[in-house]
Design a protein around this motif. Structure first.
Motif, PDB file in Angstrom:
ATOM      1  N   LEU A  90     123.501  96.863  32.954  1.00 62.79           N
ATOM      2  CA  LEU A  90     124.428  97.373  33.973  1.00 62.79           C
ATOM      3  C   LEU A  90     123.947  99.007  34.303  1.00 62.79           C
ATOM      4  O   LEU A  90     123.401  99.618  33.724  1.00 62.79           O
ATOM      5  CB  LEU A  90     125.856  97.581  33.363  1.00 62.79           C
ATOM      6  N   HIS A  94     129.307 101.058  35.441  1.00 68.34           N
ATOM      7  CA  HIS A  94     130.058 100.116  34.790  1.00 68.34           C
ATOM      8  C   HIS A  94     130.025 100.256  33.457  1.00 68.34           C
ATOM      9  O   HIS A  94     131.055  99.893  32.646  1.00 68.34           O
ATOM     10  CB  HIS A  94     128.786  99.001  35.041  1.00 68.34           C
ATOM     11  N   TRP A  95     129.027 101.097  32.639  1.00 64.87           N
ATOM     12  CA  TRP A  95     129.329 101.352  31.349  1.00 64.87           C
ATOM     13  C   TRP A  95     130.398 102.336  30.999  1.00 64.87           C
ATOM     14  O   TRP A  95     131.242 102.038  30.052  1.00 64.87           O
ATOM     15  CB  TRP A  95     128.058 101.744  30.482  1.00 64.87           C
ATOM     16  N   TRP A  97     133.080 102.558  32.757  1.00 70.01           N
ATOM     17  CA  TRP A  97     134.331 101.855  32.980  1.00 70.01           C
ATOM     18  C   TRP A  97     134.546 100.788  31.887  1.00 70.01           C
ATOM     19  O   TRP A  97     135.751 100.898  31.405  1.00 70.01           O
ATOM     20  CB  TRP A  97     134.227 101.079  34.456  1.00 70.01           C
TER      21      TRP A  97
END
Length: 188
Positions: A90, A94-95, A97
């Motif tokens: 990711l 993304h990480w 979030w």
């Protein structure tokens, strides 16, 4: 614990003639007693995939479960619950979030996947049905008249046109195409 995998149903063709259909063990038994040397094409009824089975006598019709080998190689995850650790790539955002979600990244990902599976179940079933029909058609009927148009109709969701184009194909080939493509038209 994982539940036992059901015996998949298969269909076998010699040329355009359907010569066997049913559970894997029954199809293998029927094919082993055949006397002719005509090549046989065997398909998984759920995926349309062509299978390469060992039809020699003495070879088990149903392969042994790889569970023992899997248990030896597993180490990360929760094997008793069927959880296997794998890698996901990711972007940093993304990480970030995922790290803010309650329960952590794994819980958030499982929740997102379950929701997407529920929301898109009909679309996924249609796509899988079209892909299964196409795999079968390509292997058995790729050289038949109307194949390309039938494939276009299949992926365009034109069920009536697909049936018209596949209808003239050999009597055992067309019904298998219709059967594999049945879910492709379900929501239309």
């Amino acid at each position: 614990m994982s539940s036992p995998v059901p015996d998949p149903t298969l269909t076998a063709f010699a040329g355009f003639e359907r010569i066997a259909a049913g559970p894997r063990s029954e199809v293998v038994a029927q094919l082993r007693v055949r006397a002719d040397a005509q090549p046989v094409f065997i398909f998984d009824d759920s995926t349309g995939e062509r299978l390469d089975l060992d039809l020699r006598q003495g070879v088990p019709a149903v392969p042994e479960s790889p569970a023992a080998d899997e248990q030896a190689t597993r180490g990360v995850g929760r094997p008793k619950l069927g959880v296997v650790a794998r890698e996901v790539t990711l972007l940093p955002r993304h990480w970030d979030w995922l790290s803010r979600q309650p329960g952590g990244a794994s819980v958030a990902l499982r929740r997102l996947i379950d929701e997407a599976r529920r929301v898109h179940a009909d679309r996924d079933a249609q796509r899988a049905s079209r892909e299964a029909a196409y795999r079968f058609m390509s292997a058995i009927a790729g050289n038949l008249a109307g194949f390309e148009e039938a494939a276009r109709a299949l992926f365009a969701g034109e069920g009536t046109r697909f049936a018209e184009l596949v209808g003239p194909w050999p009597r055992t080939c067309a019904p298998t195409c219709w059967s594999l493509a049945a879910a492709a038209w379900s929501a239309e």
